[in-house]
Write a protein that holds these residues in place. Structure first.
Motif, PDB file in Angstrom:
ATOM      1  N   ARG A 173      -7.886  11.785  -7.813  1.00  0.00           N
ATOM      2  CA  ARG A 173      -6.594  12.196  -7.268  1.00  0.00           C
ATOM      3  C   ARG A 173      -6.663  12.388  -5.754  1.00  0.00           C
ATOM      4  O   ARG A 173      -5.758  11.966  -5.018  1.00  0.00           O
ATOM      5  CB  ARG A 173      -6.131  13.483  -7.954  1.00  0.00           C
ATOM      6  CG  ARG A 173      -4.892  14.144  -7.332  1.00  0.00           C
ATOM      7  CD  ARG A 173      -3.734  13.206  -7.195  1.00  0.00           C
ATOM      8  NE  ARG A 173      -3.241  12.753  -8.470  1.00  0.00           N
ATOM      9  CZ  ARG A 173      -2.333  11.786  -8.605  1.00  0.00           C
ATOM     10  NH1 ARG A 173      -1.875  11.149  -7.537  1.00  0.00           N
ATOM     11  NH2 ARG A 173      -1.913  11.428  -9.803  1.00  0.00           N
ATOM     12  N   ALA A 174      -7.748  12.999  -5.261  1.00  0.00           N
ATOM     13  CA  ALA A 174      -7.911  13.204  -3.820  1.00  0.00           C
ATOM     14  C   ALA A 174      -7.980  11.860  -3.102  1.00  0.00           C
ATOM     15  O   ALA A 174      -7.401  11.684  -2.029  1.00  0.00           O
ATOM     16  CB  ALA A 174      -9.167  14.023  -3.545  1.00  0.00           C
ATOM     17  N   LEU A 175      -8.695  10.916  -3.697  1.00  0.00           N
ATOM     18  CA  LEU A 175      -8.818   9.590  -3.095  1.00  0.00           C
ATOM     19  C   LEU A 175      -7.456   8.894  -3.047  1.00  0.00           C
ATOM     20  O   LEU A 175      -7.096   8.275  -2.038  1.00  0.00           O
ATOM     21  CB  LEU A 175      -9.811   8.753  -3.901  1.00  0.00           C
ATOM     22  CG  LEU A 175     -10.122   7.340  -3.391  1.00  0.00           C
ATOM     23  CD1 LEU A 175     -10.575   7.369  -1.952  1.00  0.00           C
ATOM     24  CD2 LEU A 175     -11.177   6.693  -4.264  1.00  0.00           C
ATOM     25  N   MET A 176      -6.676   9.012  -4.117  1.00  0.00           N
ATOM     26  CA  MET A 176      -5.338   8.415  -4.138  1.00  0.00           C
ATOM     27  C   MET A 176      -4.446   9.028  -3.069  1.00  0.00           C
ATOM     28  O   MET A 176      -3.717   8.313  -2.365  1.00  0.00           O
ATOM     29  CB  MET A 176      -4.715   8.596  -5.522  1.00  0.00           C
ATOM     30  CG  MET A 176      -5.367   7.780  -6.617  1.00  0.00           C
ATOM     31  SD  MET A 176      -4.690   8.152  -8.270  1.00  0.00           S
ATOM     32  CE  MET A 176      -2.985   7.608  -8.070  1.00  0.00           C
ATOM     33  N   ASP A 177      -4.505  10.351  -2.946  1.00  0.00           N
ATOM     34  CA  ASP A 177      -3.647  11.041  -1.975  1.00  0.00           C
ATOM     35  C   ASP A 177      -4.055  10.737  -0.542  1.00  0.00           C
ATOM     36  O   ASP A 177      -3.205  10.490   0.320  1.00  0.00           O
ATOM     37  CB  ASP A 177      -3.694  12.550  -2.219  1.00  0.00           C
ATOM     38  CG  ASP A 177      -3.039  12.950  -3.535  1.00  0.00           C
ATOM     39  OD1 ASP A 177      -2.289  12.123  -4.086  1.00  0.00           O
ATOM     40  OD2 ASP A 177      -3.289  14.076  -4.007  1.00  0.00           O
ATOM     41  N   GLU A 178      -5.363  10.757  -0.259  1.00  0.00           N
ATOM     42  CA  GLU A 178      -5.847  10.541   1.098  1.00  0.00           C
ATOM     43  C   GLU A 178      -5.602   9.113   1.572  1.00  0.00           C
ATOM     44  O   GLU A 178      -5.207   8.877   2.707  1.00  0.00           O
ATOM     45  CB  GLU A 178      -7.343  10.856   1.188  1.00  0.00           C
ATOM     46  CG  GLU A 178      -7.689  12.331   1.102  1.00  0.00           C
ATOM     47  CD  GLU A 178      -7.286  13.102   2.350  1.00  0.00           C
ATOM     48  OE1 GLU A 178      -7.053  12.460   3.391  1.00  0.00           O
ATOM     49  OE2 GLU A 178      -7.198  14.334   2.273  1.00  0.00           O
ATOM     50  N   ALA A 179      -5.853   8.151   0.673  1.00  0.00           N
ATOM     51  CA  ALA A 179      -5.756   6.744   1.058  1.00  0.00           C
ATOM     52  C   ALA A 179      -4.406   6.140   0.730  1.00  0.00           C
ATOM     53  O   ALA A 179      -4.169   4.970   1.019  1.00  0.00           O
ATOM     54  CB  ALA A 179      -6.860   5.946   0.368  1.00  0.00           C
ATOM     55  N   LYS A 180      -3.509   6.941   0.118  1.00  0.00           N
ATOM     56  CA  LYS A 180      -2.193   6.449  -0.312  1.00  0.00           C
ATOM     57  C   LYS A 180      -2.368   5.229  -1.222  1.00  0.00           C
ATOM     58  O   LYS A 180      -1.699   4.205  -1.063  1.00  0.00           O
ATOM     59  CB  LYS A 180      -1.345   6.090   0.913  1.00  0.00           C
ATOM     60  CG  LYS A 180      -1.156   7.214   1.911  1.00  0.00           C
ATOM     61  CD  LYS A 180      -0.380   8.372   1.286  1.00  0.00           C
ATOM     62  CE  LYS A 180      -0.023   9.430   2.313  1.00  0.00           C
ATOM     63  NZ  LYS A 180      -1.176  10.147   2.844  1.00  0.00           N
ATOM     64  N   LEU A 181      -3.274   5.356  -2.187  1.00  0.00           N
ATOM     65  CA  LEU A 181      -3.580   4.263  -3.101  1.00  0.00           C
ATOM     66  C   LEU A 181      -2.921   4.482  -4.458  1.00  0.00           C
ATOM     67  O   LEU A 181      -2.711   5.614  -4.877  1.00  0.00           O
ATOM     68  CB  LEU A 181      -5.093   4.134  -3.304  1.00  0.00           C
ATOM     69  CG  LEU A 181      -5.933   3.756  -2.089  1.00  0.00           C
ATOM     70  CD1 LEU A 181      -7.412   3.790  -2.443  1.00  0.00           C
ATOM     71  CD2 LEU A 181      -5.548   2.374  -1.577  1.00  0.00           C
ATOM     72  N   THR A 182      -2.609   3.389  -5.136  1.00  0.00           N
ATOM     73  CA  THR A 182      -2.112   3.479  -6.501  1.00  0.00           C
ATOM     74  C   THR A 182      -3.297   3.650  -7.452  1.00  0.00           C
ATOM     75  O   THR A 182      -4.451   3.439  -7.070  1.00  0.00           O
ATOM     76  CB  THR A 182      -1.346   2.211  -6.899  1.00  0.00           C
ATOM     77  OG1 THR A 182      -2.261   1.096  -6.886  1.00  0.00           O
ATOM     78  CG2 THR A 182      -0.210   1.935  -5.926  1.00  0.00           C
ATOM     79  N   ALA A 183      -2.991   3.998  -8.691  1.00  0.00           N
ATOM     80  CA  ALA A 183      -4.047   4.136  -9.694  1.00  0.00           C
ATOM     81  C   ALA A 183      -4.768   2.802  -9.900  1.00  0.00           C
ATOM     82  O   ALA A 183      -5.986   2.765 -10.086  1.00  0.00           O
ATOM     83  CB  ALA A 183      -3.461   4.644 -11.002  1.00  0.00           C
ATOM     84  N   ASP A 184      -4.015   1.695  -9.880  1.00  0.00           N
ATOM     85  CA  ASP A 184      -4.632   0.371 -10.049  1.00  0.00           C
ATOM     86  C   ASP A 184      -5.602   0.071  -8.910  1.00  0.00           C
ATOM     87  O   ASP A 184      -6.696  -0.453  -9.127  1.00  0.00           O
ATOM     88  CB  ASP A 184      -3.554  -0.714 -10.107  1.00  0.00           C
ATOM     89  CG  ASP A 184      -2.907  -0.805 -11.479  1.00  0.00           C
ATOM     90  OD1 ASP A 184      -3.470  -0.237 -12.438  1.00  0.00           O
ATOM     91  OD2 ASP A 184      -1.847  -1.446 -11.594  1.00  0.00           O
ATOM     92  N   ALA A 185      -5.198   0.392  -7.672  1.00  0.00           N
ATOM     93  CA  ALA A 185      -6.048   0.127  -6.519  1.00  0.00           C
ATOM     94  C   ALA A 185      -7.330   0.953  -6.581  1.00  0.00           C
ATOM     95  O   ALA A 185      -8.419   0.469  -6.258  1.00  0.00           O
ATOM     96  CB  ALA A 185      -5.289   0.416  -5.221  1.00  0.00           C
TER      97      ALA A 185
END
Length: 270
Positions: A111-123
């Protein structure tokens, strides 16, 4: 520009955000004893900051060095500045390769990685080399209350069962099922069967069910009280509007439906 191996003051090493929430003090003590006897076999991996260096990998080694009273450490500094998202990605990959996170720490890290990098779950799944289903199930654990998160983190509740429990909307029922799992009175298979029965009962209580066939392999189901054509049109318009917004945000279907469920649950509790 190549990585640089240098000696730096330990006080200049910035740990930064850490997905891990617990550390095995006994393991760190043994690591400290090993360092005392044979030295630091693997330098800490860092990047430069304005104040010194920021740790990417080696939190346990850093803690062991501090416990020994060391004031300096050997670090391998990567060239250039590393974005926080890249730092978290390296940290996650490093720990996932060692299977070093408990399930809740892994979920928070994703979740932190998604939020920090503005990434989707697929990415994120591609970046970490995980299946989209694995990422979706990991994120599902974060919907659990803190008490159940603790049981999943400790291993008392397996992560696959935790994921199933995260889909139970009624908190009292969720806790009762968790107690049965903790008391070894409910297996994963039994829980799955029980949840299916509960969902069927809930659907019956919620009202009528209408299935619209749009073509080969294409069906849409509506469940509710006093269904009319106007109701169906209104629901489809709401769903289409929300789905289009989710698409612009790069959400997957799994993440989108999970968000809808959370919004519905929040609306009932407010």
């Amino acid at each position: 520009m190549n990585p640089e191996l240098i000696i730096v003051p330990i006080e200049s090493i910035e740990a930064g955000p850490q997905p891990r929430t617990t550390f095995d003090e006994g393991g760190i003590k043994k690591l400290a004893q090993s360092i005392e006897q044979t030295g630091l076999q693997q330098p800490l991996l860092c990047v430069r900051t304005k104040k010194g260096v920021r740790l990417i990998d080696g939190e346990r080694r850093l803690r062991a060095l501090k416990s020994l009273g060391r004031t300096e450490a050997q670090v391998l500094v990567l060239p250039g500045e590393l974005a926080e998202a890249d730092r978290l990605a390296r940290l996650m990959v490093s720990n996932l390769q060692r299977q070093d996170f408990n399930p809740i720490e892994r979920a928070f890290g994703i979740r932190a990685l998604m939020d920090e990098a503005k990434l989707t779950a697929d990415a994120v799944s591609k970046l970490l080399g995980l299946s989209p289903a694995t990422v979706s199930k990991a994120l599902g654990l974060l919907r659990l209350p803190d008490s159940l998160k603790a049981h999943v983190a400790s291993g008392a509740i397996p992560p696959d069962i935790g994921y199933l429990l995260s889909g139970v909307e009624d908190e009292t029922e969720q806790q009762q099922l968790a107690d049965e799992v903790l008391g070894n009175r409910l297996t994963r298979e039994a829980l799955t069967r029980k949840l299916k029965r509960v969902r069927r009962q809930q659907e019956t209580q919620r009202g009528a069910r209408v299935t619209a066939t749009l073509g080969p392999g294409k069906t849409v189901m509506f469940v509710g009280n006093e269904l009319t054509l106007d109701t169906v049109v209104e629901w489809l318009e709401q769903l289409t509007s929300k789905a289009r917004k989710a698409k612009t945000q790069g959400l997957t279907l799994q993440t989108f439906t999970s968000a809808l469920r959370d919004q519905s649950k929040a609306g009932r509790n407010s």
